[in-house]
Design a protein around this motif. Sequence first.
Motif, short mmCIF file in Angstrom:
data_model
loop_
_atom_site.label_atom_id
_atom_site.label_comp_id
_atom_site.label_asym_id
_atom_site.label_seq_id
_atom_site.Cartn_x
_atom_site.Cartn_y
_atom_site.Cartn_z
N GLY A 2 0.83 -1.20 0.00
CA GLY A 2 0.00 0.00 0.00
C GLY A 2 0.86 1.24 0.00
N PRO A 3 0.22 2.39 -0.20
CA PRO A 3 0.99 3.64 -0.25
C PRO A 3 1.47 4.05 1.14
CG PRO A 3 -1.35 4.11 -0.36
CD PRO A 3 -1.22 2.61 -0.40
N SER A 4 2.34 5.04 1.16
CA SER A 4 2.90 5.47 2.44
C SER A 4 1.83 6.11 3.33
CB SER A 4 4.07 6.41 2.16
OG SER A 4 3.78 7.70 2.53
N GLY A 5 1.86 5.76 4.61
CA GLY A 5 0.93 6.38 5.56
C GLY A 5 -0.42 5.68 5.66
N ALA A 6 -0.56 4.50 5.06
CA ALA A 6 -1.85 3.79 5.12
C ALA A 6 -1.97 2.93 6.38
CB ALA A 6 -2.06 2.94 3.87
N GLY A 7 -0.88 2.83 7.13
CA GLY A 7 -0.92 2.06 8.38
C GLY A 7 -0.23 0.70 8.29
N LYS A 8 0.54 0.48 7.21
CA LYS A 8 1.17 -0.83 7.00
C LYS A 8 2.10 -1.22 8.15
CE LYS A 8 3.33 0.07 3.15
NZ LYS A 8 3.11 1.50 2.97
N ALA A 12 -5.57 4.55 1.93
CA ALA A 12 -6.36 5.60 2.59
C ALA A 12 -6.23 6.85 1.73
CB ALA A 12 -5.83 5.87 4.00
N LYS A 13 -7.18 7.74 1.88
CA LYS A 13 -7.12 8.98 1.11
C LYS A 13 -5.83 9.73 1.45
CE LYS A 13 -12.10 9.62 0.93
NZ LYS A 13 -12.57 8.78 2.06
N PRO A 14 -5.24 10.43 0.45
CA PRO A 14 -4.00 11.14 0.74
C PRO A 14 -4.12 12.09 1.93
CG PRO A 14 -4.47 11.21 -1.62
CD PRO A 14 -5.65 10.54 -0.96
N GLU A 15 -5.27 12.73 2.08
CA GLU A 15 -5.45 13.69 3.18
C GLU A 15 -5.40 12.97 4.53
OE1 GLU A 15 -7.40 13.46 0.53
OE2 GLU A 15 -6.89 15.32 -0.52
N ALA A 16 -6.01 11.78 4.59
CA ALA A 16 -6.00 11.02 5.84
C ALA A 16 -4.58 10.57 6.17
CB ALA A 16 -6.92 9.81 5.73
N ALA A 28 1.91 17.38 0.28
CA ALA A 28 2.60 17.52 -1.02
C ALA A 28 3.63 16.40 -1.18
CB ALA A 28 3.27 18.89 -1.10
N GLU A 29 4.35 16.10 -0.10
CA GLU A 29 5.38 15.04 -0.13
C GLU A 29 4.73 13.67 -0.39
OE1 GLU A 29 8.73 13.10 -0.20
OE2 GLU A 29 8.57 15.29 -0.25
N ILE A 30 3.62 13.41 0.26
CA ILE A 30 2.90 12.14 0.08
C ILE A 30 2.43 12.01 -1.37
CG2 ILE A 30 0.63 11.06 0.60
CD1 ILE A 30 1.32 11.11 3.44
N ASN A 31 1.89 13.08 -1.92
CA ASN A 31 1.41 13.03 -3.31
C ASN A 31 2.56 12.78 -4.28
OD1 ASN A 31 -1.38 13.29 -3.04
ND2 ASN A 31 -1.22 15.50 -2.73
N LYS A 32 3.72 13.40 -3.99
CA LYS A 32 4.88 13.22 -4.87
C LYS A 32 5.37 11.77 -4.81
CE LYS A 32 7.65 16.78 -4.31
NZ LYS A 32 8.84 17.24 -3.60
N ARG A 33 5.43 11.22 -3.59
CA ARG A 33 5.92 9.84 -3.45
C ARG A 33 4.93 8.85 -4.06
NH1 ARG A 33 7.54 8.83 2.49
NH2 ARG A 33 7.85 6.75 1.69
#
Length: 227
Positions: free
Chosen positions: A7-13, A146-150, A173-178
């Motif tokens: 999953g993407p970064s910050g989703a709780g993995k 999860a949504k980028p904002e979350a 912005a960093e999350i969207n770039k990654r």
Amino acid sequence: MIIAIDGPSGAGKSTLGKMLAKEFGLLYLDTGAMYRASALAVLRAGVPLEDREKVAEIAAKAKIELVGEPDSMRVLLDGVDVSAEIRTPDVATAASVVSTISDVRKIMVDHQRAIGESAENGCVLEGRDIGSVVFPNADIKFFLTAKPEARARRRFAEDQAKGRSTSYEATLAEINKRDERDVSRADSPLTIPQNATVIDTSELELKDVFELMADQVRKLSQSSTAV
Ligand code: DC
């Protein structure tokens, strides 16, 4: 038993991967930490990230080890603890560039397979390509999103708790770039692996996500002991 969490970064993995590993007595492998450690080796060597050949050479030479229990896991680069250093924004950005290089990915994937296969009781691996490339035959595959904002809200709260100076806008912005780099790279882009259970954690409590995941693991353990 091999459990793949992508999953993407910050989703709780990481949080959920560690919880599962502890609950079921499995080894926990944070594969992102391995890409981060190799990126740190490259930054330290002063090699430009665009020099893909040299970057791969450094990644091949770097001795990366993950030691300790899930909650207190330390990352060693050439025998030295770099657990804190690999969490800086500069290393995160460098890791996302370094991880686009196929020669680097080959080294990491081989290493990850060897660790997973030699884990006595099984292993929880989390990353971006675990269920698609590293262990396509994993016993259970999860795709946490999860949504980028979350995700940015969570990451920002973590950074604040650690005393790092940043803003919510910069984090988003960093999350969207990654995300963009992770899904658009040619080699092993972030995708939902076949047969993965997709969980959107945006509106869910951690304990509820954990229960969903643990339930699947329990069911599998029961069905394999019942045979
Ligand atoms: O999960 P993380 O943020 O620590 O990962 C750091 C970088 O490594 C991220 O930009 C994506 C990359 N990565 C990857 O390409 N494949 C993996 N299995 C794990 C991480």
